[in-house]
Design an enzyme around this catalytic site. Structure first.
Site, short mmCIF file in Angstrom:
data_model
loop_
_atom_site.label_atom_id
_atom_site.label_comp_id
_atom_site.label_asym_id
_atom_site.label_seq_id
_atom_site.Cartn_x
_atom_site.Cartn_y
_atom_site.Cartn_z
N PHE A 1 0.83 -1.20 0.00
CA PHE A 1 0.00 0.00 0.00
C PHE A 1 0.87 1.26 0.00
O PHE A 1 0.49 2.29 -0.57
CB PHE A 1 -0.91 -0.02 1.25
CG PHE A 1 -1.90 1.10 1.29
CD1 PHE A 1 -3.10 1.02 0.60
CD2 PHE A 1 -1.64 2.25 2.03
CE1 PHE A 1 -4.01 2.06 0.63
CE2 PHE A 1 -2.55 3.29 2.07
CZ PHE A 1 -3.75 3.20 1.38
N ILE B 1 -0.09 -11.67 -1.34
CA ILE B 1 -0.62 -13.04 -1.38
C ILE B 1 -2.01 -13.03 -0.76
O ILE B 1 -2.19 -12.52 0.37
CB ILE B 1 0.31 -14.02 -0.63
CG1 ILE B 1 1.72 -13.99 -1.27
CG2 ILE B 1 -0.26 -15.44 -0.67
CD1 ILE B 1 2.76 -14.84 -0.57
N THR C 1 -9.56 -12.63 3.71
CA THR C 1 -10.49 -11.51 3.60
C THR C 1 -10.22 -10.72 2.32
O THR C 1 -9.22 -10.97 1.64
CB THR C 1 -10.29 -10.56 4.81
OG1 THR C 1 -9.04 -9.87 4.62
CG2 THR C 1 -10.28 -11.30 6.13
N HIS D 1 -9.00 -7.92 1.91
CA HIS D 1 -7.91 -6.97 2.08
C HIS D 1 -6.97 -6.96 0.87
O HIS D 1 -6.55 -5.90 0.39
CB HIS D 1 -7.10 -7.40 3.32
CG HIS D 1 -6.69 -6.26 4.18
ND1 HIS D 1 -7.40 -5.83 5.25
CD2 HIS D 1 -5.60 -5.46 4.12
CE1 HIS D 1 -6.79 -4.80 5.82
NE2 HIS D 1 -5.70 -4.56 5.15
#
Ligand code: DLZ
Length: 157
Positions: A57, A82, A86, A88
């Protein structure tokens, strides 16, 4: 017909590598591939600087800040995502990818996209120096070629 294309000569240029530390076992392999490709194509080791950041990010922000120093001819962005349990993964992948793309439009130097987005460990292994090559190496070579291509385009005017 004229064909303008970049060369793969890295000598005389300065490169930044921006790496996310997540999944660093694989990230380190991407850096190894990128560094080796740059040196094999003529870059001096002392002309390559590695910047590490916490996660994918953060790659775009670091890459943009590095580019803003105007000390580098190109930035190779490397990271390993990877998929987990969830969503994310999807959010981070999208932001990293969009952010690197936006940096390309904002700055006059090339950014290589060597952020791998993997469904599982096998895919990460394959892309960081085995069956599917080394995506760090590929991204670095793209930056070398783009440095040359952009320079040639500038020379046309
Ligand atoms: C949080 C997170 C997760 C779940 N997975 C990854 C990953 O696979 N690869 C990666 O580079 N970073 C991951 N991160 C960290 C985020 O990119 C970011 O660093 C944190 O959300 C803090 O802003």
């Amino acid at each position: 017909m004229k064909n303008v294309q970049g060369s793969l000569i890295a000598s005389g240029r300065k490169f930044a590598i921006v790496l996310s530390r997540w999944n660093e076992f694989f990230g380190d392999q991407l850096v190894k591939g990128a560094k080796s490709a740059l040196i094999r194509h003529g870059a001096k080791e002392s002309d390559i600087t590695l910047f590490t950041c916490p996660g994918a990010f953060e790659i775009p922000q670091v890459a943009r800040r590095v580019a803003a120093t105007k000390k580098f001819d190109g930035v190779v962005c490397l990271g390993v995502l990877i998929r987990g349990a969830t969503p994310h993964f999807d959010y981070i992948s999208a932001e990293a990818t969009k952010g690197i793309g936006a940096a390309c439009n904002e700055f006059d130097i090339p950014f290589g996209y060597g952020v791998i987005t993997c469904e599982n460990l096998d895919q990460a292994i394959e892309r960081s120096g085995s069956k599917a090559g080394n995506k760090g190496e590929e991204a670095a070579l793209c930056v070398v070629e783009m440095c040359s291509l952009l320079e040639k385009i500038d020379g046309l005017v």
